[in-house]
Design a protein around this motif. Structure first.
Motif, PDB file in Angstrom:
ATOM      1  N   ASN A  53     -15.857  29.235  20.977  1.00  0.00           N
ATOM      2  CA  ASN A  53     -16.647  29.896  19.884  1.00  0.00           C
ATOM      3  C   ASN A  53     -17.459  31.126  20.001  1.00  0.00           C
ATOM      4  OD1 ASN A  53     -15.395  28.238  17.955  1.00  0.00           O
ATOM      5  ND2 ASN A  53     -17.090  26.732  18.198  1.00  0.00           N
ATOM      6  N   LEU A  54     -18.121  31.124  21.523  1.00  0.00           N
ATOM      7  CA  LEU A  54     -18.316  32.598  21.811  1.00  0.00           C
ATOM      8  C   LEU A  54     -17.609  33.514  21.794  1.00  0.00           C
ATOM      9  CD1 LEU A  54     -20.772  31.279  24.794  1.00  0.00           C
ATOM     10  CD2 LEU A  54     -21.500  32.128  22.649  1.00  0.00           C
ATOM     11  N   ARG A  55     -16.358  33.584  22.164  1.00  0.00           N
ATOM     12  CA  ARG A  55     -15.311  34.408  22.031  1.00  0.00           C
ATOM     13  C   ARG A  55     -15.004  34.933  20.582  1.00  0.00           C
ATOM     14  NH1 ARG A  55     -13.064  31.475  26.344  1.00  0.00           N
ATOM     15  NH2 ARG A  55     -11.264  30.770  25.171  1.00  0.00           N
ATOM     16  N   GLN A  56     -14.840  33.898  19.683  1.00  0.00           N
ATOM     17  CA  GLN A  56     -14.712  33.986  18.608  1.00  0.00           C
ATOM     18  C   GLN A  56     -15.848  34.729  17.808  1.00  0.00           C
ATOM     19  OE1 GLN A  56     -11.222  33.014  18.141  1.00  0.00           O
ATOM     20  NE2 GLN A  56     -11.726  32.269  16.163  1.00  0.00           N
ATOM     21  N   ALA A  57     -16.930  34.495  18.000  1.00  0.00           N
ATOM     22  CA  ALA A  57     -18.154  35.167  17.225  1.00  0.00           C
ATOM     23  C   ALA A  57     -18.246  36.575  18.026  1.00  0.00           C
ATOM     24  CB  ALA A  57     -19.402  34.402  17.810  1.00  0.00           C
ATOM     25  N   ALA A  58     -17.850  36.868  19.069  1.00  0.00           N
ATOM     26  CA  ALA A  58     -17.991  38.254  19.571  1.00  0.00           C
ATOM     27  C   ALA A  58     -16.601  39.034  18.824  1.00  0.00           C
ATOM     28  CB  ALA A  58     -17.506  38.339  21.090  1.00  0.00           C
ATOM     29  N   ALA A  59     -15.451  38.529  18.565  1.00  0.00           N
ATOM     30  CA  ALA A  59     -14.590  39.167  17.937  1.00  0.00           C
ATOM     31  C   ALA A  59     -14.610  39.382  16.504  1.00  0.00           C
ATOM     32  CB  ALA A  59     -13.447  38.379  18.502  1.00  0.00           C
TER      33      ALA A  59
ATOM     34  N   ALA B  24     -15.849  30.141  13.794  1.00  0.00           N
ATOM     35  CA  ALA B  24     -16.040  29.156  14.760  1.00  0.00           C
ATOM     36  C   ALA B  24     -15.069  28.138  14.519  1.00  0.00           C
ATOM     37  CB  ALA B  24     -17.306  28.894  15.019  1.00  0.00           C
ATOM     38  N   TYR B  25     -14.412  27.402  15.542  1.00  0.00           N
ATOM     39  CA  TYR B  25     -13.596  26.038  15.282  1.00  0.00           C
ATOM     40  C   TYR B  25     -14.919  24.998  15.085  1.00  0.00           C
ATOM     41  CZ  TYR B  25      -9.580  29.030  16.509  1.00  0.00           C
ATOM     42  OH  TYR B  25      -8.652  30.034  16.458  1.00  0.00           O
ATOM     43  N   LYS B  26     -14.326  23.958  14.253  1.00  0.00           N
ATOM     44  CA  LYS B  26     -15.167  23.049  14.207  1.00  0.00           C
ATOM     45  C   LYS B  26     -15.542  22.032  14.936  1.00  0.00           C
ATOM     46  CE  LYS B  26     -16.338  19.720  10.484  1.00  0.00           C
ATOM     47  NZ  LYS B  26     -15.739  18.858   9.039  1.00  0.00           N
ATOM     48  N   ASN B  27     -14.250  21.542  15.813  1.00  0.00           N
ATOM     49  CA  ASN B  27     -14.252  20.341  16.683  1.00  0.00           C
ATOM     50  C   ASN B  27     -13.017  20.705  17.695  1.00  0.00           C
ATOM     51  OD1 ASN B  27     -11.777  19.214  15.555  1.00  0.00           O
ATOM     52  ND2 ASN B  27     -13.126  18.547  14.012  1.00  0.00           N
ATOM     53  N   THR B  28     -13.066  19.843  18.900  1.00  0.00           N
ATOM     54  CA  THR B  28     -11.945  19.994  19.789  1.00  0.00           C
ATOM     55  C   THR B  28     -10.734  19.676  19.266  1.00  0.00           C
ATOM     56  OG1 THR B  28     -12.521  17.826  20.622  1.00  0.00           O
ATOM     57  CG2 THR B  28     -13.684  19.726  21.481  1.00  0.00           C
ATOM     58  N   ARG B  29     -10.530  18.560  18.614  1.00  0.00           N
ATOM     59  CA  ARG B  29      -9.156  18.178  18.249  1.00  0.00           C
ATOM     60  C   ARG B  29      -8.667  19.055  17.366  1.00  0.00           C
ATOM     61  NH1 ARG B  29      -5.643  15.740  15.187  1.00  0.00           N
ATOM     62  NH2 ARG B  29      -4.457  13.827  16.326  1.00  0.00           N
ATOM     63  N   ASN B  30      -9.117  19.603  16.374  1.00  0.00           N
ATOM     64  CA  ASN B  30      -8.615  20.533  15.486  1.00  0.00           C
ATOM     65  C   ASN B  30      -8.138  21.875  16.317  1.00  0.00           C
ATOM     66  OD1 ASN B  30      -9.012  18.842  13.505  1.00  0.00           O
ATOM     67  ND2 ASN B  30     -10.558  20.179  12.451  1.00  0.00           N
TER      68      ASN B  30
ATOM     69  N   VAL C 289     -23.702  16.420  20.852  1.00  0.00           N
ATOM     70  CA  VAL C 289     -22.197  16.414  21.415  1.00  0.00           C
ATOM     71  C   VAL C 289     -22.057  18.023  22.450  1.00  0.00           C
ATOM     72  CG1 VAL C 289     -19.740  16.757  20.775  1.00  0.00           C
ATOM     73  CG2 VAL C 289     -21.442  15.004  20.092  1.00  0.00           C
ATOM     74  N   ARG C 290     -22.594  18.925  21.526  1.00  0.00           N
ATOM     75  CA  ARG C 290     -22.488  20.545  22.144  1.00  0.00           C
ATOM     76  C   ARG C 290     -23.565  21.217  21.337  1.00  0.00           C
ATOM     77  NH1 ARG C 290     -18.020  19.771  19.248  1.00  0.00           N
ATOM     78  NH2 ARG C 290     -17.687  21.117  16.968  1.00  0.00           N
ATOM     79  N   VAL C 291     -23.851  22.217  22.116  1.00  0.00           N
ATOM     80  CA  VAL C 291     -24.520  23.500  21.587  1.00  0.00           C
ATOM     81  C   VAL C 291     -23.815  24.549  21.006  1.00  0.00           C
ATOM     82  CG1 VAL C 291     -26.286  25.171  22.102  1.00  0.00           C
ATOM     83  CG2 VAL C 291     -26.220  22.907  23.369  1.00  0.00           C
ATOM     84  N   GLU C 292     -24.038  25.021  19.708  1.00  0.00           N
ATOM     85  CA  GLU C 292     -23.346  26.127  19.059  1.00  0.00           C
ATOM     86  C   GLU C 292     -24.058  27.456  19.495  1.00  0.00           C
ATOM     87  OE1 GLU C 292     -20.880  24.378  18.058  1.00  0.00           O
ATOM     88  OE2 GLU C 292     -20.937  24.261  15.848  1.00  0.00           O
ATOM     89  N   LYS C 293     -23.642  27.816  20.890  1.00  0.00           N
ATOM     90  CA  LYS C 293     -24.111  28.875  21.423  1.00  0.00           C
ATOM     91  C   LYS C 293     -23.669  30.265  20.735  1.00  0.00           C
ATOM     92  CE  LYS C 293     -24.417  27.184  26.319  1.00  0.00           C
ATOM     93  NZ  LYS C 293     -23.908  27.332  27.492  1.00  0.00           N
ATOM     94  N   HIS C 294     -22.769  30.351  19.927  1.00  0.00           N
ATOM     95  CA  HIS C 294     -22.380  31.713  19.319  1.00  0.00           C
ATOM     96  C   HIS C 294     -23.567  31.567  18.312  1.00  0.00           C
ATOM     97  CE1 HIS C 294     -20.671  28.205  17.046  1.00  0.00           C
ATOM     98  NE2 HIS C 294     -20.518  28.931  15.745  1.00  0.00           N
ATOM     99  N   LEU C 295     -24.323  30.724  17.603  1.00  0.00           N
ATOM    100  CA  LEU C 295     -25.441  30.829  16.739  1.00  0.00           C
ATOM    101  C   LEU C 295     -26.786  31.229  17.423  1.00  0.00           C
ATOM    102  CD1 LEU C 295     -24.464  27.950  14.408  1.00  0.00           C
ATOM    103  CD2 LEU C 295     -23.823  30.435  14.283  1.00  0.00           C
ATOM    104  N   ARG C 296     -26.704  31.412  18.843  1.00  0.00           N
ATOM    105  CA  ARG C 296     -28.155  31.640  19.530  1.00  0.00           C
ATOM    106  C   ARG C 296     -28.314  32.911  19.462  1.00  0.00           C
ATOM    107  NH1 ARG C 296     -28.148  29.349  25.621  1.00  0.00           N
ATOM    108  NH2 ARG C 296     -28.401  27.527  24.541  1.00  0.00           N
ATOM    109  N   ASP C 297     -28.998  33.371  18.576  1.00  0.00           N
ATOM    110  CA  ASP C 297     -29.376  34.845  18.198  1.00  0.00           C
ATOM    111  C   ASP C 297     -30.622  35.554  18.874  1.00  0.00           C
ATOM    112  OD1 ASP C 297     -31.029  33.563  16.675  1.00  0.00           O
ATOM    113  OD2 ASP C 297     -30.172  34.444  14.908  1.00  0.00           O
ATOM    114  N   GLN C 298     -31.197  34.857  19.685  1.00  0.00           N
ATOM    115  CA  GLN C 298     -32.495  35.255  20.360  1.00  0.00           C
ATOM    116  C   GLN C 298     -32.391  34.357  21.959  1.00  0.00           C
ATOM    117  OE1 GLN C 298     -36.005  34.552  18.336  1.00  0.00           O
ATOM    118  NE2 GLN C 298     -35.394  32.603  17.556  1.00  0.00           N
ATOM    119  N   PRO C 299     -33.005  35.053  22.831  1.00  0.00           N
ATOM    120  CA  PRO C 299     -33.171  34.421  24.027  1.00  0.00           C
ATOM    121  C   PRO C 299     -34.162  33.119  23.916  1.00  0.00           C
ATOM    122  CG  PRO C 299     -33.814  36.712  24.175  1.00  0.00           C
ATOM    123  CD  PRO C 299     -33.571  36.418  22.790  1.00  0.00           C
TER     124      PRO C 299
END
Length: 667
Positions: free
Chosen positions: A186-192, A196-202, A388-398
């Motif tokens: 999802n970080l690569r998706q955001a950079a492009a 983002a993808y919703k979950n691992t199974r999909n 479950v996980r962190v949506e790092k692609h939404l981390r827009d500040q340090p």
């Protein structure tokens, strides 16, 4: 470099890379960094480019993906790839074990338990050790050919290792993606600039069917082997030895498999699922029980849809996204330091969630979760919600990494990590935080049910040194409560004294639950004390005798035996006995109890009963109190605001009764 030198180097590199693949995917013991691995792979790729005559279909470089295939071909399975029957209730699970036992009379059935991984089922076929084909389940008879994508999946060897490779081996398992890899994707998706993808199974389901294997190679899919299809030359005669054998061949067997001696152990394992589930980085939606012995599997056979020798016990899972506002650590009654995420409140499965478990320091580091992050929170079954996980692609500040404390936040004792484990604990047995937690549980409804003794009063009793052990509560006078506790008047003090006095006659089963012996809940305590109705008798019983009790088994037996004969356990129970707490239990005559053999589920808000009270009455009158509605439920007791359980009961034609009707049944 000469051709012979290049050939030798290519062979060496391939062997090194296969060894490191095995260490990483099969044994989970990597010995080199990702960067070092990538350098080996890059060197191999360069040599194969310079010397095309050295190319091989089983080279590790073939994992990077080839040109797209024009379409997915449909291929028939040599043996049907059937689905698994599911159950969501312990009652249905118990009924399944009973059916299996009836089909194999006079035989002991050994079971194995493994995770039900939430991925995509796949069949992988090897001939003379070389990967030749991979298929999806499809309709069970015919599947899609996904060989081009399976070749890119981490942990799937393109050639099997070892000296005794089966002539033909079809392994079946689950293709999946870890939550960490989804974060990176999802970080690569955001950079492009892509969604983002919703979950691992999909992601897995979509990726495994792509025509372009180069895209699949970028997404770091993985595979666990959990079953066998058609095979020639396989040595294993049971499931446990099969998993060991495929591991030696270089395939990653499904992890954390437990062998269980009988269905009683299997039921016990199922009941402790939510407590014992470790922190793992892939999605699990339940557990699977399988008959271990292959001959017994053949005897049990299959229906048109599913094998009779296995069943899935599933948990309903719900997710939501919210913001983690802060992280705090809590000291538990065993001294374990547990980090807790405080969240912006979010609705999950009809409940508002504002806190979630982060389990331990290793989990915080793995997730790289920080205060201010957007996180995905899961609630499965009855367990405490977890991140479950962190949506790092939404981390827009340090954001600052969380620093785990090195000293107990309560008593300032230096924390210690369990040897060989992940838990970090305060080793001080006199730590006020631990004592508060122990006393709070002792006083809770599940424990001795001391009405009015809440957290604020317990905090004062502990912090002022008035209560250091459970037995210190007994013998306290109203004047002591008034003198030492804030805002406690005469009436409140008298009520507390009466409430504590009332617990002296609760009995041994309640005591065993209240002192928080590991793995011992109300049901196990009841079973133990029906077999050994005094403290003395219980102490004299051997571990084997305890394990033989219905619904107890070896895990609970060992825990109870260890506690009863430890210095702490002996002092605790002797102290309560000397304080006048009854250490015996009445043995119930179940021959003519009105609720004997009936299963009840309770839902909604009741008027006359607390939830624990009505469950205790059900069991005291010979019934069983269950948490979920199934076709084996005899009655649903419904109070106000009854929801999904009532709807399910009506759908299954389970009688729905109120408190008055329940009281009539009890007569």
């Amino acid at each position: 470099m000469t051709s012979s030198t290049a050939a030798q180097r290519v062979q060496d590199l391939r062997e090194q890379i296969r060894t490191h693949d095995r260490l990483y995917y099969v044994e989970a013991q990597p010995q080199i960094t990702d960067l070092e691995y990538d350098r080996l792979l890059a060197e191999l790729k360069q040599l194969e480019t310079e010397h095309p005559e050295l190319a091989s279909p089983d080279s590790p470089t073939r994992r990077v993906g080839d040109a797209p295939v024009p379409h997915l071909e449909q291929v028939a399975h040599r043996l049907p790839m059937l689905s698994i029957d599911n159950t969501y209730s312990l009652e249905e699970l118990a009924a399944y074990f009973e059916r299996a036992a009836k089909l194999l009379p006079d035989e002991t059935i050994e079971w194995v338990m493994e995770y039900k991984i939430d991925g995509v089922a796949a069949s992988i076929i090897y001939e003379d050790g070389l990967l030749v084909r991979a298929l999806t389940r499809g309709n069970g008879k015919v599947g899609d050919d996904i060989t081009h994508n399976i070749r890119t999946v981490g942990g799937v060897p393109l050639r099997l290792s070892g000296d005794q490779v089966p002539t033909v081996l079809e392994v079946r398992g689950e293709v999946y993606m870890t939550n960490d890899d989804l974060v990176e994707l999802n970080l690569r998706q955001a950079a492009a600039g892509l969604p983002a993808y919703k979950n691992t199974r999909n992601v897995t389901a979509g990726t495994i069917r792509l025509l372009d294997s180069r895209i699949a190679a970028e997404r770091r899919l993985r595979f666990f082997c959990h079953g066998v299809g058609y095979a020639e030359g396989l040595q294993a005669t049971d499931h446990v030895s099969f998993l060991h054998e495929v591991g030696l061949l270089g395939l990653p067997p499904t992890p954390n498999v437990r062998r269980l001696a009988n269905s009683a152990e299997a039921m016990q394992a199922a009941q402790s699922l939510e407590e014992d589930m470790p922190t793992i980085d892939f999605e699990v939606d339940g557990i699977v029980f399988k008959v271990n012995n292959f001959v017994q599997r053949e005897a049990l056979g299959s229906t048109s849809k599913s094998p009779r020798w296995l069943i899935a016990y599933k948990r309903e899972r719900y997710e939501a996204t919210t913001v983690l506002e802060r992280i705090e650590v809590q000291v538990g009654k065993t001294g374990a330091i547990t980090p807790v995420a405080y969240l912006q409140p979010v609705d999950i499965a009809d409940t508002t969630v504002s806190r979630a478990s982060l389990h331990n320091a290793d989990e915080i580091e793995r997730l790289d979760v920080r205060e201010g992050d957007t996180v995905v929170v899961e609630k499965a079954g009855k367990i405490i919600p977890k991140v479950v996980r962190v949506e790092k692609h939404l981390r827009d500040q340090p954001l600052q990494p969380f620093v785990f404390p090195t000293a107990c936040p309560e008593c300032n004792t230096t924390l210690q990590r369990d040897e060989g484990g992940v838990a970090i604990r305060c080793p001080n047995p006199s730590c006020p935080a631990q004592l508060r937690q122990r006393i709070a549980f002792f006083a809770s409804r599940t424990g001795m049910d001391i009405d009015g003794l809440g957290e604020k009063l317990i905090d004062q009793l502990v912090s002022k040194g008035i209560v250091r052990h459970y037995h210190d509560l007994y013998g306290m006078q109203a004047e002591e409560f008034i003198a030492h506790l804030d805002k406690v008047k005469t009436r409140k003090a008298s009520s507390l004294v009466n409430a504590i006095e009332a617990t002296r006659d609760r009995g041994l089963a309640r005591v065993l639950t209240a002192v928080a012996i590991r793995h011992v809940g109300p049901r196990a305590a009841y079973r133990l004390t029906q077999a050994y109705p005094s403290l003395e008798a219980l102490r004299e019983a051997s571990e084997e005798q305890l394990a033989a009790i219905d619904e107890v088994g070896p895990v609970i037996a060992k825990s109870v035996r260890d506690y009863l004969h430890s210095d702490y356990g002996r002092a605790t129970l002797d102290g309560l006995q000397q304080a006048g707490v009854r250490m015996t239990e009445e043995v119930a005559d179940t021959s003519d109890l009105p609720l004997q053999g009936k299963t009840f589920v309770v839902t909604g808000t009741l008027q006359r009963y607390k939830r624990d009270e009505i469950k205790q009455r059900i069991e005291a009158l010979g019934g069983r109190a269950s948490g979920s509605v199934s076709s084996n439920t005899d009655y649903l007791i419904a109070g106000a605001k009854a929801g999904s359980k009532k709807a399910k009961a009506e759908k299954l034609n389970v009688p729905v009764i109120d408190e008055d009707q329940f009281d009539e049944l009890c007569q």
